[in-house]
Design a protein around this motif. Sequence first.
Motif, short mmCIF file in Angstrom:
data_model
loop_
_atom_site.label_atom_id
_atom_site.label_comp_id
_atom_site.label_asym_id
_atom_site.label_seq_id
_atom_site.Cartn_x
_atom_site.Cartn_y
_atom_site.Cartn_z
N LEU A 149 0.63 -0.93 -0.10
CA LEU A 149 -0.07 -0.37 0.17
C LEU A 149 0.63 1.36 -0.50
O LEU A 149 0.22 2.32 0.19
CB LEU A 149 -0.90 0.39 1.43
N ASN A 150 2.61 1.28 0.18
CA ASN A 150 3.35 1.97 0.18
C ASN A 150 2.77 3.32 1.71
O ASN A 150 2.68 4.67 1.26
CB ASN A 150 3.12 3.12 -0.62
N VAL A 151 1.98 2.57 2.59
CA VAL A 151 1.99 3.12 3.72
C VAL A 151 3.40 2.83 4.69
O VAL A 151 4.25 1.49 4.43
CB VAL A 151 1.01 3.32 3.68
N SER A 152 2.84 3.43 5.76
CA SER A 152 4.28 2.82 7.11
C SER A 152 3.99 1.25 8.30
O SER A 152 2.53 0.96 7.42
CB SER A 152 4.11 3.80 8.27
N ASP A 153 3.82 0.87 8.09
CA ASP A 153 3.67 -0.49 8.98
C ASP A 153 3.00 0.41 10.63
O ASP A 153 1.71 -0.43 10.64
CB ASP A 153 5.19 -0.98 9.79
N SER A 154 2.86 1.09 10.87
CA SER A 154 2.01 1.96 11.94
C SER A 154 0.39 2.56 11.31
O SER A 154 -0.42 2.04 12.28
CB SER A 154 2.42 3.46 12.39
N GLN A 155 1.25 2.85 10.40
CA GLN A 155 -0.80 3.09 9.67
C GLN A 155 -0.90 1.78 9.55
O GLN A 155 -2.21 1.88 8.95
CB GLN A 155 -0.53 3.65 7.75
N VAL A 156 -0.97 0.55 9.19
CA VAL A 156 -1.48 -0.67 8.82
C VAL A 156 -1.89 -1.22 10.06
O VAL A 156 -3.16 -1.48 10.86
CB VAL A 156 -0.24 -1.98 8.15
N TYR A 157 -1.16 -0.98 11.13
CA TYR A 157 -1.58 -2.17 12.24
C TYR A 157 -2.54 -1.51 12.97
O TYR A 157 -3.98 -1.42 13.59
CB TYR A 157 -0.17 -1.27 12.79
N HIS A 158 -3.20 0.12 12.73
CA HIS A 158 -3.94 0.84 12.86
C HIS A 158 -5.45 0.63 12.08
O HIS A 158 -6.32 0.14 12.35
CB HIS A 158 -3.14 2.71 12.91
N MET A 159 -4.79 0.42 10.99
CA MET A 159 -6.13 -0.07 9.87
C MET A 159 -6.22 -1.41 10.79
O MET A 159 -7.59 -1.46 10.61
CB MET A 159 -4.95 0.30 8.55
N VAL A 160 -5.23 -2.26 10.79
CA VAL A 160 -6.19 -3.73 11.25
C VAL A 160 -6.37 -3.46 12.66
O VAL A 160 -7.68 -4.49 13.00
CB VAL A 160 -4.74 -4.88 11.72
N ARG A 161 -5.97 -3.26 13.29
CA ARG A 161 -7.18 -2.34 15.51
C ARG A 161 -7.39 -2.28 15.36
O ARG A 161 -8.28 -2.66 16.42
CB ARG A 161 -5.37 -2.07 15.98
N SER A 162 -8.15 -0.89 14.23
CA SER A 162 -9.46 -0.10 14.17
C SER A 162 -10.16 -1.67 13.98
O SER A 162 -11.32 -0.84 14.29
CB SER A 162 -9.12 0.78 13.33
#
Length: 76
Positions: free
Chosen positions: A16-29
């Motif tokens: 997705l060309n985003v940060s690991d933390s952005q993906v983590y937030h997407m998953v956790r939300s």
Amino acid sequence: MPEPRFLLLSDVATELNVSDSQVYHMVRSGELPAIKIGGRGQWRVERSQLEKYIQERYAETAVWVRDNPLADREAE
């Protein structure tokens, strides 16, 4: 060699060309479905879920573009 069924969050971030933390937030939300596996509870995203997520974002973007047309610029 077939693509793996499950992706690491870092692999999703790369796709997705985003940060690991952005993906983590997407998953956790709950925005991006994922599972926790193993004794340490490592997150994995199924490739089909990632593709579904991407298609949903395309559909949302198409609606947004339709509802927010560019203003015509006057000739300069």
